[in-house]
Design a protein around this motif. Structure first.
Motif, mmCIF file in Angstrom:
data_model
loop_
_atom_site.group_PDB
_atom_site.id
_atom_site.type_symbol
_atom_site.label_atom_id
_atom_site.label_comp_id
_atom_site.label_asym_id
_atom_site.label_seq_id
_atom_site.Cartn_x
_atom_site.Cartn_y
_atom_site.Cartn_z
ATOM 1 N N LEU A 179 0.837 -1.195 0.000
ATOM 2 C CA LEU A 179 0.000 0.000 0.000
ATOM 3 C C LEU A 179 0.874 1.248 0.000
ATOM 4 O O LEU A 179 1.946 1.267 0.622
ATOM 5 N N SER A 180 0.397 2.272 -0.685
ATOM 6 C CA SER A 180 1.072 3.567 -0.708
ATOM 7 C C SER A 180 0.143 4.644 -0.168
ATOM 8 O O SER A 180 -1.070 4.585 -0.394
ATOM 9 N N CYS A 181 0.727 5.589 0.513
ATOM 10 C CA CYS A 181 -0.003 6.740 1.043
ATOM 11 C C CYS A 181 0.777 7.979 0.599
ATOM 12 O O CYS A 181 1.871 8.237 1.107
ATOM 13 N N THR A 182 0.223 8.703 -0.363
ATOM 14 C CA THR A 182 0.918 9.848 -0.933
ATOM 15 C C THR A 182 0.209 11.139 -0.558
ATOM 16 O O THR A 182 -1.018 11.241 -0.679
ATOM 17 N N ALA A 183 0.981 12.095 -0.117
ATOM 18 C CA ALA A 183 0.430 13.385 0.290
ATOM 19 C C ALA A 183 0.521 14.400 -0.843
ATOM 20 O O ALA A 183 1.469 14.390 -1.626
ATOM 21 N N SER A 184 -0.478 15.243 -0.902
ATOM 22 C CA SER A 184 -0.428 16.396 -1.801
ATOM 23 C C SER A 184 -0.909 17.618 -1.036
ATOM 24 O O SER A 184 -1.743 17.508 -0.140
ATOM 25 N N GLY A 185 -0.337 18.765 -1.367
ATOM 26 C CA GLY A 185 -0.725 19.993 -0.690
ATOM 27 C C GLY A 185 0.018 20.249 0.608
ATOM 28 O O GLY A 185 -0.202 21.285 1.242
ATOM 29 N N PHE A 186 0.865 19.311 1.036
ATOM 30 C CA PHE A 186 1.707 19.528 2.212
ATOM 31 C C PHE A 186 2.879 18.555 2.151
ATOM 32 O O PHE A 186 2.862 17.585 1.408
ATOM 33 N N THR A 187 3.892 18.850 2.980
ATOM 34 C CA THR A 187 5.111 18.042 2.979
ATOM 35 C C THR A 187 5.018 16.976 4.054
ATOM 36 O O THR A 187 5.033 17.269 5.247
ATOM 37 N N LEU A 188 4.947 15.739 3.616
ATOM 38 C CA LEU A 188 4.712 14.631 4.538
ATOM 39 C C LEU A 188 5.888 14.383 5.473
ATOM 40 O O LEU A 188 5.718 13.776 6.541
ATOM 41 N N LYS A 189 7.073 14.866 5.126
ATOM 42 C CA LYS A 189 8.254 14.533 5.935
ATOM 43 C C LYS A 189 8.180 15.117 7.337
ATOM 44 O O LYS A 189 8.928 14.682 8.219
ATOM 45 N N LYS A 218 9.528 11.216 -2.206
ATOM 46 C CA LYS A 218 8.313 10.959 -2.969
ATOM 47 C C LYS A 218 7.060 11.357 -2.194
ATOM 48 O O LYS A 218 5.942 11.111 -2.667
ATOM 49 N N ASN A 219 7.260 11.914 -0.992
ATOM 50 C CA ASN A 219 6.121 12.342 -0.177
ATOM 51 C C ASN A 219 5.155 11.189 0.090
ATOM 52 O O ASN A 219 3.927 11.362 0.096
ATOM 53 N N THR A 220 5.724 10.015 0.335
ATOM 54 C CA THR A 220 4.932 8.784 0.387
ATOM 55 C C THR A 220 5.372 7.893 1.554
ATOM 56 O O THR A 220 6.564 7.814 1.854
ATOM 57 N N VAL A 221 4.396 7.255 2.170
ATOM 58 C CA VAL A 221 4.631 6.206 3.162
ATOM 59 C C VAL A 221 4.053 4.906 2.609
ATOM 60 O O VAL A 221 2.980 4.910 2.001
ATOM 61 N N TYR A 222 4.773 3.824 2.851
ATOM 62 C CA TYR A 222 4.365 2.523 2.320
ATOM 63 C C TYR A 222 4.020 1.562 3.455
ATOM 64 O O TYR A 222 4.531 1.674 4.567
ATOM 65 N N LEU A 223 3.184 0.595 3.129
ATOM 66 C CA LEU A 223 2.922 -0.522 4.025
ATOM 67 C C LEU A 223 3.052 -1.796 3.202
ATOM 68 O O LEU A 223 2.186 -2.103 2.376
ATOM 69 N N GLN A 224 4.156 -2.496 3.394
ATOM 70 C CA GLN A 224 4.371 -3.785 2.735
ATOM 71 C C GLN A 224 3.699 -4.855 3.573
ATOM 72 O O GLN A 224 4.021 -5.016 4.757
ATOM 73 N N MET A 225 2.782 -5.579 2.973
ATOM 74 C CA MET A 225 2.008 -6.585 3.686
ATOM 75 C C MET A 225 2.304 -7.945 3.087
ATOM 76 O O MET A 225 2.012 -8.190 1.906
ATOM 77 N N ASN A 226 2.902 -8.815 3.877
ATOM 78 C CA ASN A 226 3.246 -10.164 3.443
ATOM 79 C C ASN A 226 2.465 -11.197 4.250
ATOM 80 O O ASN A 226 1.936 -10.889 5.325
ATOM 81 N N ILE A 227 2.455 -12.404 3.753
ATOM 82 C CA ILE A 227 1.777 -13.535 4.408
ATOM 83 C C ILE A 227 0.373 -13.101 4.825
ATOM 84 O O ILE A 227 -0.051 -13.258 5.987
ATOM 85 N N LEU A 228 -0.366 -12.549 3.893
ATOM 86 C CA LEU A 228 -1.689 -12.032 4.193
ATOM 87 C C LEU A 228 -2.650 -13.140 4.574
ATOM 88 O O LEU A 228 -2.584 -14.266 4.052
ATOM 89 N N LYS A 229 -3.542 -12.805 5.503
ATOM 90 C CA LYS A 229 -4.522 -13.749 6.022
ATOM 91 C C LYS A 229 -5.935 -13.214 5.760
ATOM 92 O O LYS A 229 -6.114 -11.990 5.624
ATOM 93 N N PRO A 230 -6.923 -14.072 5.716
ATOM 94 C CA PRO A 230 -8.295 -13.576 5.517
ATOM 95 C C PRO A 230 -8.700 -12.517 6.537
ATOM 96 O O PRO A 230 -9.452 -11.588 6.204
ATOM 97 N N GLU A 231 -8.200 -12.623 7.751
ATOM 98 C CA GLU A 231 -8.551 -11.642 8.785
ATOM 99 C C GLU A 231 -7.908 -10.273 8.558
ATOM 100 O O GLU A 231 -8.214 -9.320 9.282
ATOM 101 N N ASP A 232 -7.037 -10.163 7.562
ATOM 102 C CA ASP A 232 -6.490 -8.858 7.189
ATOM 103 C C ASP A 232 -7.437 -8.089 6.261
ATOM 104 O O ASP A 232 -7.180 -6.923 5.946
ATOM 105 N N THR A 233 -8.488 -8.729 5.822
ATOM 106 C CA THR A 233 -9.455 -8.086 4.938
ATOM 107 C C THR A 233 -10.094 -6.891 5.622
ATOM 108 O O THR A 233 -10.651 -7.011 6.721
#
Length: 123
Positions: free
Chosen positions: A20-30, A76-91
């Motif tokens: 997942l990516s979370c990208t900001a616009s209109g402000f500096t995410l850092k 890139k003004n972006t935060v990521y969430l790498q999700m591995n070994i996903l489970k049905p309960e992550d839905t």
């Protein structure tokens, strides 16, 4: 207009991965701490993972620890969430939220929110 935009959700089989990516616009995410929350149907919104503005403090909920990794790319003004070994309960619908500098655990303490991205883990 400051805003956050999530992307990267989708349908994946159990054991699979998504980023997942979370990208900001209109402000500096850092200058902001970012928290990923999720909300499954009929359940309350819960915190998944968060990262401080410097990246020096990172937290994971017990349910995702060891499977998910949060990171940020300030260029890139972006935060990521790498999700591995996903489970049905992550839905759930996954949301990112931002507040200045310091992480907090409760949704009410965050200033900016994205619209959410759906993650479905199913065979």
């Amino acid at each position: 207009q400051p805003q956050l935009v999530e992307s990267g959700g989708g349908l994946v089989q159990p054991g699979g991965s998504l980023r997942l990516s979370c990208t900001a616009s209109g402000f500096t995410l850092k200058h902001y701490a970012v928290h990923w929350f999720r909300q499954a149907p009929g359940k309350e919104r819960e915190g998944v993972s968060c990262i401080s503005w410097s990246g020096g403090r990172i937290y994971y909920s017990d349910s995702v620890k060891g499977r998910f990794t949060i990171s940020r790319d300030n260029a890139k003004n972006t935060v990521y969430l790498q999700m591995n070994i996903l489970k049905p309960e992550d839905t759930a619908v996954y949301y990112c939220a931002a507040r200045p500098f310091v992480v907090r655990t409760t949704p009410d303490e965050y200033d900016y929110w994205g619209q959410g991205t759906q993650v479905t883990v199913s065979s």
